[in-house]
Design an enzyme around this catalytic site. Structure first.
Site, PDB file in Angstrom:
ATOM      1  CB  SER A 134      15.187  53.307  53.633  1.00 39.08           C
ATOM      2  OG  SER A 134      13.783  53.292  53.616  1.00 39.08           O
TER       3      SER A 134
ATOM      4  CG  HIS B  50      13.457  58.145  54.353  1.00 43.33           C
ATOM      5  ND1 HIS B  50      13.600  57.443  55.524  1.00 43.33           N
ATOM      6  CD2 HIS B  50      13.339  57.214  53.367  1.00 43.33           C
ATOM      7  CE1 HIS B  50      13.573  56.152  55.274  1.00 43.33           C
ATOM      8  NE2 HIS B  50      13.429  55.985  53.964  1.00 43.33           N
TER       9      HIS B  50
END
Length: 281
Positions: A124, A239
């Site tokens: 991320s 994610h």
């Protein structure tokens, strides 16, 4: 378990930063060792001095194979008050990622780290840092593994699922208000600088940082043509990997890439297929 400790250092602009250092399990005398820099996401997060081993940060696996691990709590991290967490507001990357490099320099200055055997990884925002390390700071990193990372700030605002968080918490502006800022803070802008072998990993179903971010980074680095680059996608993953098989594959690829380029032969990438068999006793 390998020795783990809190380290403190000053940045180039005088800020006091803390991070964690996990030493190699065995170090011969005062020899310098390879280092893997592991960057947390957010940036509103931090590493605590506790159990930190995981599929995307296998610090004790790294330690057992002769690597040190550095986990910096760079500016904008949590745990040090609201003011500290806002230090990167309106200028993502920049000072935040300078802090990471300054921490690496600190470890080199102590005599622990071999400056030509430094890798960087993270997911991320940590993937953003890793892409930044592979491009803007390419001369400092001999290997990079970026996971669900940001490569183009402007398109992230219009394709990810948190545009208002991007505006209110991170950027303070929309892309049309300051296109140059968004451009300069995007790793793809600096892809021509890259000499760092880069492994790009991404979940195909990621709504937060859509996989197009990794497609773009891959294509820019491929077209630049100055260093090896590989893209691996995980079907059905978002994610961050949730399935055990995806996590295992991730860990093996991370270790394979770092060993190949920091302590191994380097050159062309290792085989795409990984060996899932457990090592024999």
């Amino acid at each position: 378990m390998a020795k783990q400790e809190v380290i403190r250092y000053k940045t180039r602009d005088g800020l006091d930063i803390e991070g964690l250092l996990v030493h190699p399990l065995d170090r011969k005398g005062n020899e310098r060792v390879p280092l893997v820099t592991i960057v947390h996401g957010g940036p509103e997060a931090h590493f605590s001095n506790g159990w930190i081993n995981g599929y995307s940060q296998p610090v004790h696996v790294l330690a057992a194979q002769g690597f040190a691990s550095f986990l910096p709590n760079y500016r904008s991290s949590t745990g040090r008050g609201v003011a500290f967490s806002k230090l990167g507001f309106g200028k993502p990357g920049m000072g935040e990622f300078d802090d990471i490099v300054d921490g690496v320099d600190h470890l080199i200055a102590t005599g622990l780290v071999d400056k030509v055997k430094v890798g960087i990884t993270g997911g991320s925002y940590g993937g953003y840092a890793s892409a930044w390390g592979a491009t803007y700071y390419s001369e400092r990193f001999a290997a990079a593994v970026t996971f669900v990372g940001i490569s183009d700030q402007a398109s992230l605002v219009t394709t990810g699922d948190i545009p208002w968080e991007q505006y209110l918490v991170h950027m303070g502006k929309w892309p049309w208000e300051d296109p140059e800022m968004f451009r300069q803070q995007s790793p793809i802008t600096h892809a021509q600088k890259s000499r760092t072998p880069t492994l790009i990993l991404h979940g195909e179903a990621d709504p937060r940082v859509p996989p197009m971010q990794s497609y773009m980074l891959y294509r820019y680095l491929k077209l630049a043509g100055k260093a090896p680059v590989r893209l691996v996608l995980y079907p059905g993953e978002g994610h961050g990997n949730q399935r055990a098989a995806s996590r295992y594959d991730y860990s093996l690829r991370l270790m394979q890439w770092m060993k190949h380029y920091l302590t191994g032969p380097g050159g062309e990438p290792p085989a795409y297929q990984v060996d899932y068999a457990l090592p024999k006793k």
